[in-house]
Structures are given as structure tokens and as C-alpha cells.
Design an enzyme around this catalytic site. Structure first.
Site, PDB file in Angstrom:
ATOM      1  N   GLY A  28      38.096  54.905  28.303  1.00 53.23           N
ATOM      2  CA  GLY A  28      38.163  55.318  30.057  1.00 53.23           C
ATOM      3  C   GLY A  28      39.751  55.150  30.371  1.00 53.23           C
ATOM      4  N   ASP A  29      39.546  55.318  31.658  1.00 52.76           N
ATOM      5  CA  ASP A  29      40.999  55.236  32.552  1.00 52.76           C
ATOM      6  C   ASP A  29      40.252  54.983  33.981  1.00 52.76           C
ATOM      7  OD1 ASP A  29      44.190  55.568  32.200  1.00 52.76           O
ATOM      8  OD2 ASP A  29      43.635  56.761  34.244  1.00 52.76           O
ATOM      9  N   LYS A  40      44.902  62.988  26.511  1.00 56.10           N
ATOM     10  CA  LYS A  40      44.516  62.309  27.725  1.00 56.10           C
ATOM     11  C   LYS A  40      43.508  63.434  28.118  1.00 56.10           C
ATOM     12  CE  LYS A  40      44.575  58.941  30.287  1.00 56.10           C
ATOM     13  NZ  LYS A  40      45.196  57.437  29.942  1.00 56.10           N
ATOM     14  N   SER A  76      41.308  49.760  21.377  1.00 58.40           N
ATOM     15  CA  SER A  76      40.336  50.914  21.142  1.00 58.40           C
ATOM     16  C   SER A  76      40.594  51.221  19.793  1.00 58.40           C
ATOM     17  CB  SER A  76      40.855  52.007  21.995  1.00 58.40           C
ATOM     18  OG  SER A  76      40.383  52.272  23.152  1.00 58.40           O
ATOM     19  N   LYS A  97      43.993  60.342  21.064  1.00 60.64           N
ATOM     20  CA  LYS A  97      43.393  59.240  21.503  1.00 60.64           C
ATOM     21  C   LYS A  97      44.006  58.853  22.829  1.00 60.64           C
ATOM     22  CE  LYS A  97      40.834  55.641  21.199  1.00 60.64           C
ATOM     23  NZ  LYS A  97      40.383  56.069  22.468  1.00 60.64           N
ATOM     24  N   GLN A 149      51.121  58.669  26.617  1.00 54.36           N
ATOM     25  CA  GLN A 149      50.373  58.362  25.338  1.00 54.36           C
ATOM     26  C   GLN A 149      50.765  58.517  24.048  1.00 54.36           C
ATOM     27  OE1 GLN A 149      47.025  57.464  26.997  1.00 54.36           O
ATOM     28  NE2 GLN A 149      46.871  55.913  25.446  1.00 54.36           N
ATOM     29  N   THR A 208      43.609  45.713  28.391  1.00 56.20           N
ATOM     30  CA  THR A 208      44.892  46.273  28.950  1.00 56.20           C
ATOM     31  C   THR A 208      45.661  45.007  29.749  1.00 56.20           C
ATOM     32  OG1 THR A 208      43.607  48.208  28.971  1.00 56.20           O
ATOM     33  CG2 THR A 208      45.769  48.207  30.209  1.00 56.20           C
ATOM     34  N   LYS A 217      53.328  55.525  23.622  1.00 58.26           N
ATOM     35  CA  LYS A 217      52.624  54.250  23.491  1.00 58.26           C
ATOM     36  C   LYS A 217      51.853  54.007  22.330  1.00 58.26           C
ATOM     37  CE  LYS A 217      50.202  53.988  27.377  1.00 58.26           C
ATOM     38  NZ  LYS A 217      49.093  53.856  28.280  1.00 58.26           N
ATOM     39  N   ASN A 233      39.791  47.546  36.424  1.00 58.03           N
ATOM     40  CA  ASN A 233      39.840  46.862  34.936  1.00 58.03           C
ATOM     41  C   ASN A 233      40.984  46.267  34.725  1.00 58.03           C
ATOM     42  OD1 ASN A 233      40.470  47.646  32.123  1.00 58.03           O
ATOM     43  ND2 ASN A 233      38.295  46.960  32.388  1.00 58.03           N
TER      44      ASN A 233
HETATM   45  P1  NDP Z   1      39.935  51.362  37.690  1.00 61.51           P
HETATM   46  O1  NDP Z   1      39.500  52.701  38.169  1.00 61.51           O
HETATM   47  O2  NDP Z   1      39.382  50.456  37.231  1.00 61.51           O
HETATM   48  O3  NDP Z   1      40.826  50.691  38.993  1.00 61.51           O
HETATM   49  C1  NDP Z   1      41.845  51.584  39.424  1.00 61.51           C
HETATM   50  C2  NDP Z   1      42.227  50.428  40.527  1.00 61.51           C
HETATM   51  O4  NDP Z   1      43.766  51.136  41.231  1.00 61.51           O
HETATM   52  C3  NDP Z   1      41.278  50.498  41.788  1.00 61.51           C
HETATM   53  O5  NDP Z   1      41.612  49.055  42.378  1.00 61.51           O
HETATM   54  C4  NDP Z   1      41.844  51.815  42.743  1.00 61.51           C
HETATM   55  O6  NDP Z   1      41.641  51.238  44.008  1.00 61.51           O
HETATM   56  C5  NDP Z   1      43.368  51.619  42.675  1.00 61.51           C
HETATM   57  N1  NDP Z   1      43.996  52.875  42.726  1.00 61.51           N
HETATM   58  C6  NDP Z   1      43.776  54.054  41.941  1.00 61.51           C
HETATM   59  N2  NDP Z   1      44.352  54.908  42.674  1.00 61.51           N
HETATM   60  C7  NDP Z   1      45.088  54.681  43.468  1.00 61.51           C
HETATM   61  C8  NDP Z   1      45.972  55.121  44.452  1.00 61.51           C
HETATM   62  N3  NDP Z   1      46.034  56.493  44.535  1.00 61.51           N
HETATM   63  N4  NDP Z   1      46.547  54.362  45.303  1.00 61.51           N
HETATM   64  C9  NDP Z   1      46.170  52.992  45.499  1.00 61.51           C
HETATM   65  N5  NDP Z   1      45.327  52.388  44.723  1.00 61.51           N
HETATM   66  C10 NDP Z   1      45.026  53.309  43.835  1.00 61.51           C
HETATM   67  O7  NDP Z   1      41.287  51.911  36.786  1.00 61.51           O
HETATM   68  P2  NDP Z   1      42.155  51.122  35.711  1.00 61.51           P
HETATM   69  O8  NDP Z   1      42.038  49.614  36.148  1.00 61.51           O
HETATM   70  O9  NDP Z   1      41.368  51.424  34.302  1.00 61.51           O
HETATM   71  O10 NDP Z   1      43.342  51.822  35.760  1.00 61.51           O
HETATM   72  C11 NDP Z   1      44.583  51.124  36.451  1.00 61.51           C
HETATM   73  C12 NDP Z   1      45.814  51.617  35.859  1.00 61.51           C
HETATM   74  O11 NDP Z   1      46.069  51.305  34.355  1.00 61.51           O
HETATM   75  C13 NDP Z   1      45.981  53.332  35.664  1.00 61.51           C
HETATM   76  O12 NDP Z   1      47.307  53.620  35.866  1.00 61.51           O
HETATM   77  C14 NDP Z   1      45.691  53.584  34.232  1.00 61.51           C
HETATM   78  O13 NDP Z   1      46.027  54.876  34.015  1.00 61.51           O
HETATM   79  C15 NDP Z   1      46.353  52.302  33.553  1.00 61.51           C
HETATM   80  N6  NDP Z   1      45.726  52.071  32.265  1.00 61.51           N
HETATM   81  C16 NDP Z   1      44.363  51.838  31.899  1.00 61.51           C
HETATM   82  C17 NDP Z   1      44.056  51.341  30.746  1.00 61.51           C
HETATM   83  C18 NDP Z   1      42.429  51.125  30.654  1.00 61.51           C
HETATM   84  O14 NDP Z   1      42.273  50.451  29.433  1.00 61.51           O
HETATM   85  N7  NDP Z   1      41.569  51.242  31.644  1.00 61.51           N
HETATM   86  C19 NDP Z   1      44.899  51.320  29.523  1.00 61.51           C
HETATM   87  C20 NDP Z   1      46.248  51.487  30.123  1.00 61.51           C
HETATM   88  C21 NDP Z   1      46.538  51.695  31.268  1.00 61.51           C
HETATM   89  P3  NDP Z   1      40.346  52.266  44.723  1.00 61.51           P
HETATM   90  O15 NDP Z   1      39.248  51.598  43.846  1.00 61.51           O
HETATM   91  O16 NDP Z   1      40.318  52.041  46.108  1.00 61.51           O
HETATM   92  O17 NDP Z   1      40.410  53.876  44.289  1.00 61.51           O
HETATM   93  O1  2IT Z   2      46.238  54.964  29.261  1.00 66.05           O
HETATM   94  C1  2IT Z   2      45.562  54.471  28.387  1.00 66.05           C
HETATM   95  O2  2IT Z   2      46.244  53.801  27.354  1.00 66.05           O
HETATM   96  C2  2IT Z   2      44.205  54.268  28.378  1.00 66.05           C
HETATM   97  N1  2IT Z   2      43.536  54.675  29.398  1.00 66.05           N
HETATM   98  C3  2IT Z   2      43.457  53.827  27.276  1.00 66.05           C
HETATM   99  C4  2IT Z   2      43.388  54.818  26.216  1.00 66.05           C
HETATM  100  C5  2IT Z   2      42.250  54.437  25.192  1.00 66.05           C
HETATM  101  O3  2IT Z   2      42.096  55.739  24.325  1.00 66.05           O
HETATM  102  O4  2IT Z   2      41.702  53.424  24.990  1.00 66.05           O
END
Ligand code: NDP
Ligand code: 2IT
Length: 450
Positions: free
Chosen positions: A164-165, A125, A382, A89, A110, A208, A113, A239
Site C-alpha cells: 500500500g501507499d 513503485k 513488509s 518491492k 525506494q 511506518t 530506502k 495510516n
Molecule cells: P493514507 O492514504 O493513509 O493517508 C494520507 C494522508 O495524507 C491523508 O490524511 C491525506 O489527506 C493526506 N494527504 C495526501 N495527499 C495530500 C496532499 N496532496 N495534500 C495534503 N494532504 C494530503 O497514506 P499513508 O499514510 O500510507 O501515506 C502517507 C505518506 O507516507 C506518503 O508520503 C507515503 O508515500 C508515505 N509512506 C507510506 C508508507 C506506508 O506503509 N503506508 C510507507 C512509507 C512511506 P486526505 O485524506 O484529505 O487526502
Molecule cells: O513508501 C513505502 O515504503 C511504502 N509505501 C511501503 C512499501 C512496501 O512495500 O511496504
């Protein structure tokens, strides 16, 4: 050379040039000495060598046609890291920086976690070095369909369940689900983060960010404090960041910043969340437009960031929520946060703090929640989506949110109690690593050498 150091050194030979992966492995293994000393079986069973090697790594070509009729080729990945506790997952990341090292670090994190959630999910992943920025909806659809045309044969609701991520949200999950269904003829819970119209769970979108804020509040409650009234720095504008900001307001805190890959935004009065959501829907890279509505806000473009860090962490606040990406918070950023009175850091992103920044937080004894504990609310929800799909039910928002809170509290208690038990009270990096490791390792031993 100790068993741990030898494992890391061997890994650097067998998997060369994977810096982010080594960083994630070293952080976990550095915590494990006390548990390895307390029980000889982990070493006898070669648990660490087995854990750092994914059960399976799939790499594939993703060819697709852009709107101009040009053929584009990307590289796709799915790393099925560990299935001791359940089906693989973990999310899918679409970002130009994606490579084997990044997917392996994310997959490795992961495992622990998912173990900390207490639920029956293994670690995996995937993703692609595809850049969704500037692509039309039709291009995104064709890319997602091509990606799934290979991935579908490797996944399933009881084998591997992606989500997603970065760069993968409800739209991409929709296109991938459509293609999976078309190729297999099956309508099943093979992906999470689905639309609420067709199998998604309430609260998954928010989970998250909400979870990282709940985690911060649990850390503070344990110290007789709370988020109420606290100024909070948030990075990212995707997100995780958006729903962290939403929950901070709900708990009476004041989120004063956000950022994206072009710059950082600071608004002393508190970020205008309605405007932020609107800006992110209109264009992916236009945070600076915020100033057209709020001239009292401040925007720092990346070109003006300090050489050794990120402008977002140089503003003054009592709490910090890194919610963008890996290594976005340097040692100097960490020192600046502490000097400015920050008392709590809760990581919504995966590995956002460099190893040296983590040392600064631990040394300062502030409340520090590492990503694998603090952002586990997303994957936990999830799993709640999987449970609803399997039982053909849809739970209410309140029920899922209650479960999310309970899970975050359990993760905090588990990491906190384990840290105390092994002699480093308050060190949640140490506690989370040992507790996550123990659950996976014990399951691996019971399942034999596989
Ligand atoms: P999104 O794609 O929705 O948003 C990512 C955000 O981070 C955007 O604002 C993006 O800016 C910015 N960003 C991405 N890469 C960079 C970079 N190299 N430098 C500066 N800013 C950056 O992703 P999420 O919000 O889903 O994910 C954010 C973090 O949370 C990641 O580390 C992800 O692995 C982690 N995460 C996500 C989960 C989820 O459920 N979605 C669960 C657990 C962890 P821009 O649009 O300009 O690229
Ligand atoms: O980093 C993470 O935990 C995620 N992007 C979410 C993974 C999931 O299966 O919901």
C-alpha cells in the site's frame, strides 16, 4: 561539467517534465561526490546512468464501470526500478495527482530506502491516477480488480511484491489479492499489507508510523535527549500519521497536530487519537468535526494556510513528523520550525520537505531523518511479512516489533556512521544516500552489466 551534473542534464532530456523525479535524483546524487572520488569503479561501470533508468516501466489502461453505469478510464503504473538486491518491492498509490514523475520519484527513493534496511529487496513503485474519495465500496472493488487484471502478469512473490501507499490500505490490498488469486490460481505472498485473517503480518499496519518515531528517538538518544515530554507536530491523518501519533503517546510525547488535504488541526492538550481514528473511519475529509467534541482545539482550513507553506508547521513544538505527502514542508515552514525551537524532524512521508527546507534543517544541525531512512520501517516490515509467508509462519506482535526496532536502529547507525566516515558528521541525508548507494552499486557491479 561533472559526471553527476551531466547525468542529471541527460536525464532531463531523456525523461522530460518529471520535476519530482529530478528532485529525488538530485538529492541523492548531490551526496555522492566523495564516494565517486574515493572509487573510480562506479564511474567506469556507469553505475549512476544505470541507476537513474528504471529496469522496466509499465503503463496501462485501467477501465472500470462506476455505480451509474458510466465507463471510467484511469492510468495505471508499475515502475520496476532496480532488482540488484532482491525482488522489486514498494507500494501502490491511488491518488489523482499520480503521474510518471511521481511514481518514478517514489520508485527511485525506494531503491535506497530498501537498501538501507539491510534486507534483500529491490526498489519499485506503482499506482494510478484514481481518486478513491467519494467512491463506493463496489466501485473501489471494480477498480482494484481492473488494475490487477493487467498488473498480475508483471508481479510475483519472487519478482515484484507491491504493497500500500496513499489511498491503498488493507481493503484495496484485499480486492487486488482476490483478483490475483482468481487470475493465477495461486495463493502466495504477492502483496504485503494483507489482512491478518489471510497472510498479513502483525505490526505491518503500524510499522511506518512506529518506525518514524523510533527513528526520531534514536536520533535524539545519540544527542543525549529523548522524545519524552516533547510536544510534537504531525501532518497527515492517514495510516502513517495515526500510528506515529499512537507511538508518540506510548513513548511519553505529546502529539498536538494532524492534517489532511482540507486543513490542519491543532490541540494543545494532545490529539484525541480515539476520536481521530473514529473520524477517519466515518468520513475521509472531516477533521473539522473534531471541534464538535473538543472546542479548545483549533482548525485551519487550507484556504487560510500561509502563502508559502503549511499551517501545521507554524505551531510551536520541539519535534515534527511530516506524514502526509511530498513537498508539504517548505523552506519558510522549515525556518518557522527552527525559530520555534524544533530540534528533531523525522519524515514518515516520502520527500515531504522541499530541497530548500532540507538545506535549512542541515544548516541548523538539528536531528533530521530523511524519509528514505526514517520511514523505512513500513517496507522492512513488509519484508518480514514476505518471510513469514514463505516459511508459512506467523510471528507474534512482540517479535515483529522487536525486529522493526532493531532495523530502525541499524538504519540510524549505518547513516550516522557513514556520514562521519565521509566527513559530514550528523548529516543523515548524506549518510543515508551514500550507504544506500554503496550497497546497491556494489551489488550491481558484482552482477555484471545487466
Ligand atoms: P493514507 O492514504 O493513509 O493517508 C494520507 C494522508 O495524507 C491523508 O490524511 C491525506 O489527506 C493526506 N494527504 C495526501 N495527499 C495530500 C496532499 N496532496 N495534500 C495534503 N494532504 C494530503 O497514506 P499513508 O499514510 O500510507 O501515506 C502517507 C505518506 O507516507 C506518503 O508520503 C507515503 O508515500 C508515505 N509512506 C507510506 C508508507 C506506508 O506503509 N503506508 C510507507 C512509507 C512511506 P486526505 O485524506 O484529505 O487526502
Ligand atoms: O513508501 C513505502 O515504503 C511504502 N509505501 C511501503 C512499501 C512496501 O512495500 O511496504
Amino acid at each position: 561539467m561533472t559526471y553527476i551534473h551531466k547525468t542529471i542534464s541527460d536525464l532531463k532530456h531523456s525523461s522530460p517534465a518529471q520535476a519530482e523525479f529530478y528532485q529525488a535524483v538530485e538529492e541523492v546524487l548531490d551526496s555522492l561526490e566523495p564516494i565517486l572520488e574515493s572509487s573510480a569503479c562506479y564511474q567506469q561501470q556507469a553505475i549512476i546512468q544505470r541507476m537513474v533508468e528504471p529496469e522496466r516501466q509499465i503503463m496501462f489502461r485501467v477501465p472500470w464501470m462506476d455505480d451509474n453505469g458510466n465507463i471510467q478510464v484511469n492510468k495505471g503504473y508499475r515502475v520496476e526500478f532496480n532488482s540488484a538486491l532482491g525482488p522489486y518491492k514498494g507500494g501502490l498509490r491511488f491518488h489523482p495527482s499520480v503521474n510518471a514523475s511521481i511514481i518514478k520519484f517514489l520508485g527511485f527513493e525506494q531503491i535506497f530506502k530498501n537498501a538501507l534496511t539491510g534486507l534483500a529487496i529491490g526498489g519499485g513503485k506503482g499506482g494510478a491516477n484514481f481518486d478513491p474519495k467519494g467512491r463506493s465500496d463496489a466501485e473501489i472493488m471494480r477498480f482494484c480488480q481492473s488494475f490487477m487484471s493487467e498488473l498480475y502478469r508483471h508481479i510475483g512473490p519472487t519478482t515484484d511484491v507491491p504493497a500500500g501507499d496513499i489511498g491503498v490500505g488493507a481493503r484495496e490490498i484485499g480486492y487486488m489479492f482476490g483478483q490475483y488469486k482468481r487470475l493465477t490460481g495461486r495463493y502466495e505472498g504477492v502483496l504485503t499489507g494483507k489482512s491478518l485473517l489471510w497472510g498479513g503480518s502483525l505490526v505491518r499496519k503500524e510499522a511506518t508510523g512506529y518506525g518514524a518515531v523510533y527513528f526520531a528517538d534514536y536520533m535524539l538518544a545519540d544527542r543525549g535527549d529523548s522524545l519524552k515530554g516533547k510536544k510534537c507536530l504531525v501532518s497527515g491523518a492517514g495510516n502513517v500519521a495515526i500510528y506515529a501519533i499512537e507511538k508518540l503517546y506510548q513513548l511519553g510525547a505529546v502529539p498536538v497536530s494532524c492534517s489532511d488535504s482540507r486543513g490542519a488541526l491543532y490541540h494543545e492538550k494532545g490529539i484525541d487519537l480515539v476520536l481521530l481514528k473514529q473520524l477517519k473511519e466515518e468520513c475521509s475529509e472531516c477533521l473539522d468535526k473534531y471541534l464538535e467534541t473538543h472546542s479548545d482545539a483549533k482548525y485551519v482550513p487550507v484556504a487560510d494556510y500561509p502563502e508559502d507553506g503549511n499551517a501545521v508547521w507554524r505551531f510551536t513544538a520541539e519535534a515534527a513528523f511530516p506524514c502526509a505527502t511530498q513537498n508539504e514542508l517548505s523552506e519558510t515552514d522549515a525556518q518557522a520550525l527552527i525559530a520555534n525551537g524544533c530540534v528533531v524532524v523525522s519524515e514518515g512521508a516520502n520527500m515531504p520537505s522541499t530541497a530548500k527546507a532540507v538545506d535549512v534543517f542541515i544548516e541548523a544541525k538539528i536531528a533530521y531523518g530523511p524519509g528514505k531512512a526514517a520511514n523505512a520501517g513500513g517496507v522492512a516490515t513488509s519484508q518480514l511479512e514476505m518471510a513469514q509467508n514463505a516459511s508459512m509462519q506467523s510471528w507474534t506482535f512482540e517479535k515483529v516489533d522487536e525486529r522493526l526496532k532493531e532495523i530502525m536502529k541499524n538504519i540510524f547507525d549505518t547513516a550516522n556512521n557513514t556520514a562521519t566516515e565521509f566527513g559530514q558528521p550528523g548529516n543523515l541525508v548524506f549518510g543515508a544516500n551514500i550507504a544506500g548507494f554503496k550497497r546497491v552499486a556494489d551489488a550491481m557491479i558484482e552482477q555484471g552489466i545487466v
